[in-house]
Enzyme design. Sequence first.
Site, PDB file in Angstrom:
ATOM      1  CE  LYS A 180      -2.529   3.336   2.154  1.00 29.78           C
ATOM      2  NZ  LYS A 180      -1.661   4.695   1.954  1.00 29.78           N
ATOM      3  N   GLY A 233       6.978   5.719   8.130  1.00 27.64           N
ATOM      4  CA  GLY A 233       6.044   6.815   8.022  1.00 27.64           C
ATOM      5  C   GLY A 233       6.019   7.336   9.290  1.00 27.64           C
ATOM      6  CB  SER A 234       3.700   9.683  10.971  1.00 25.60           C
ATOM      7  OG  SER A 234       2.544   9.210  11.292  1.00 25.60           O
ATOM      8  CG  ASN A 235       7.511   8.673  15.706  1.00 29.95           C
ATOM      9  OD1 ASN A 235       8.165   9.030  14.734  1.00 29.95           O
ATOM     10  ND2 ASN A 235       8.044   7.840  16.859  1.00 29.95           N
ATOM     11  CB  VAL A 237       0.765   6.081  11.250  1.00 29.86           C
ATOM     12  CG1 VAL A 237       0.385   4.816  10.317  1.00 29.86           C
ATOM     13  CG2 VAL A 237      -0.302   7.299  10.981  1.00 29.86           C
ATOM     14  N   GLY A 238       2.811   4.524  12.816  1.00 26.82           N
ATOM     15  CA  GLY A 238       3.685   3.412  13.112  1.00 26.82           C
ATOM     16  C   GLY A 238       3.372   2.678  14.620  1.00 26.82           C
ATOM     17  CD  GLU A 255      12.872   5.009   9.134  1.00 32.43           C
ATOM     18  OE1 GLU A 255      12.936   5.801  10.130  1.00 32.43           O
ATOM     19  OE2 GLU A 255      12.408   5.428   8.088  1.00 32.43           O
ATOM     20  CB  CYS A 289      13.242   9.595   8.348  1.00 29.60           C
ATOM     21  SG  CYS A 289      14.111   8.187   7.339  1.00 29.60           S
ATOM     22  CD  GLN A 336       5.550  17.461   5.185  1.00 24.51           C
ATOM     23  OE1 GLN A 336       4.414  16.782   5.525  1.00 24.51           O
ATOM     24  NE2 GLN A 336       6.247  17.788   6.179  1.00 24.51           N
ATOM     25  CD  GLU A 390      10.548  13.373  11.330  1.00 23.87           C
ATOM     26  OE1 GLU A 390      11.423  12.598  10.592  1.00 23.87           O
ATOM     27  OE2 GLU A 390       9.486  12.782  11.569  1.00 23.87           O
TER      28      GLU A 390
END
Length: 487
Positions: A180, A233-235, A237-238, A255, A289, A336, A390
Amino acid sequence: MTVETKQDTYLNYIHGQWVASSSGDIEASINPANTTDVIGYVQLSTEEELNDAVSAARRAQSPWKKLAGNARGAYLYKAADELEKRLEEIATCMTREMGKTLPESKGEVARGVAILRYYAGEGMRKVGDVIPSTDSQALMFTDRVPLGVVGVITPWNFPVAIPIWKMAPALIYGNTVVIKPAIETAVTCAKVIECFQAAGLPEGVINMVTGDGAVIGEALTNHPEVNGITFTGSNPVGKAIGQKALARGAKYQLEMGGKNPVIVAADADLELAVEGTISGAFRSTGQKCTATSRVIVEDDIYETFKAKLLEKTKAITVGNGLKDGNWMGPCASEKQLNAVLQYIEKGKAEGAKILTGGHVLQGEDYDKGYFIAPTIFDHVTSDMTIAQEEIFGPVIALIRVDHIEEALEVANDVPYGLSASIFTTQIQNMLSFIQDMEAGLVRINAESAGVELQAPFGGMKASSSHSREQGEAAKEFFTTIKTVFVK
């Protein structure tokens, strides 16, 4: 938004076929340098398509894993050849879709080719060890076996390299894949999948479903027949993916973010340090990143370094990445751009001072895109938001320190630990940095961004799930060990 021309519509790839979503809904992929340029339309898929893709991957997995490693590798070699043939086309698509400059895009596609060839060779390398048994009449050894079906969820900032460095090891070790990609760069991913199709991979071995993360990403994470999830991706979501995968016993690899420091010691080669800082902070518009976000400078050379950094930064040419001479492109999306602007406002509100940049660029070359000037903050302290969170944009926070020990304390004073670098000519500074820096990737006299494909990549603290991607380390995630005892 005014759309000048309608381009191709890109479909999902399931069981070797290109298929539309049952929803009938599509979304335009827009050039962030020129919002009137539509690269193509991608599917806003439903859970139905995701289930079909997982089912196809499940059926294909057993015959795929039974192929010899060199046979699976032969498919990856062919895919690499196809990607290499289409390098110019896919790089141009990437620049139009994501915004990074064409030279950067070409470099990324070339890296994708190299990754495929590296992992193709893994098909002929050892996968286990012979272990002495206490029974002299027995043979004991280990083998590595695939997880099964692997879900791959990738971001928009490296739309060729990241999907390939996840899919290639998954495939060579005998897994099948459902990917995806980020909706913002799904056209570029579709072109990568076309290369695998042209290489003749058996039906169902690789599948792609595009759509909203809350629908497709969620369904992929929760699917009972998906044995592993690899995510970049983002923290937030991760972490959610990790919790859901853990709850149902699936393996997961995350990651996530970084707040990567560069330390500039008083003895550093300042020209080298400035070049490394600018490249690490502003290449790809800071949307890496591993991008340099904090620059921690010893007091003795702070003003000299700052002056050189400002001079070089003000000389950066910003514009459409397809045009020769432009060094930095736009932010990848309006969302963004707005996020970066919000961080800039927070920096000002908390007392940091803008030395250069900090504003949206205006004029004929910029008005149709999401362009922001490279930005440097001075008078930054470690407790400020712009020094802790970030930003994922072209923003540097300059922090003044008295000595290297303080620099290391500040460098570690964040939740993240992905990458870090130091510029110094003193061996003791290098050794202290290597030993004390809390990051998964540390670099000496080089920018913070970038890792070679044959080396393990991943972070510490909140930056990752403590697993590693790329190189031989990839087999640790994409396989599990089976111990065999033969009497």
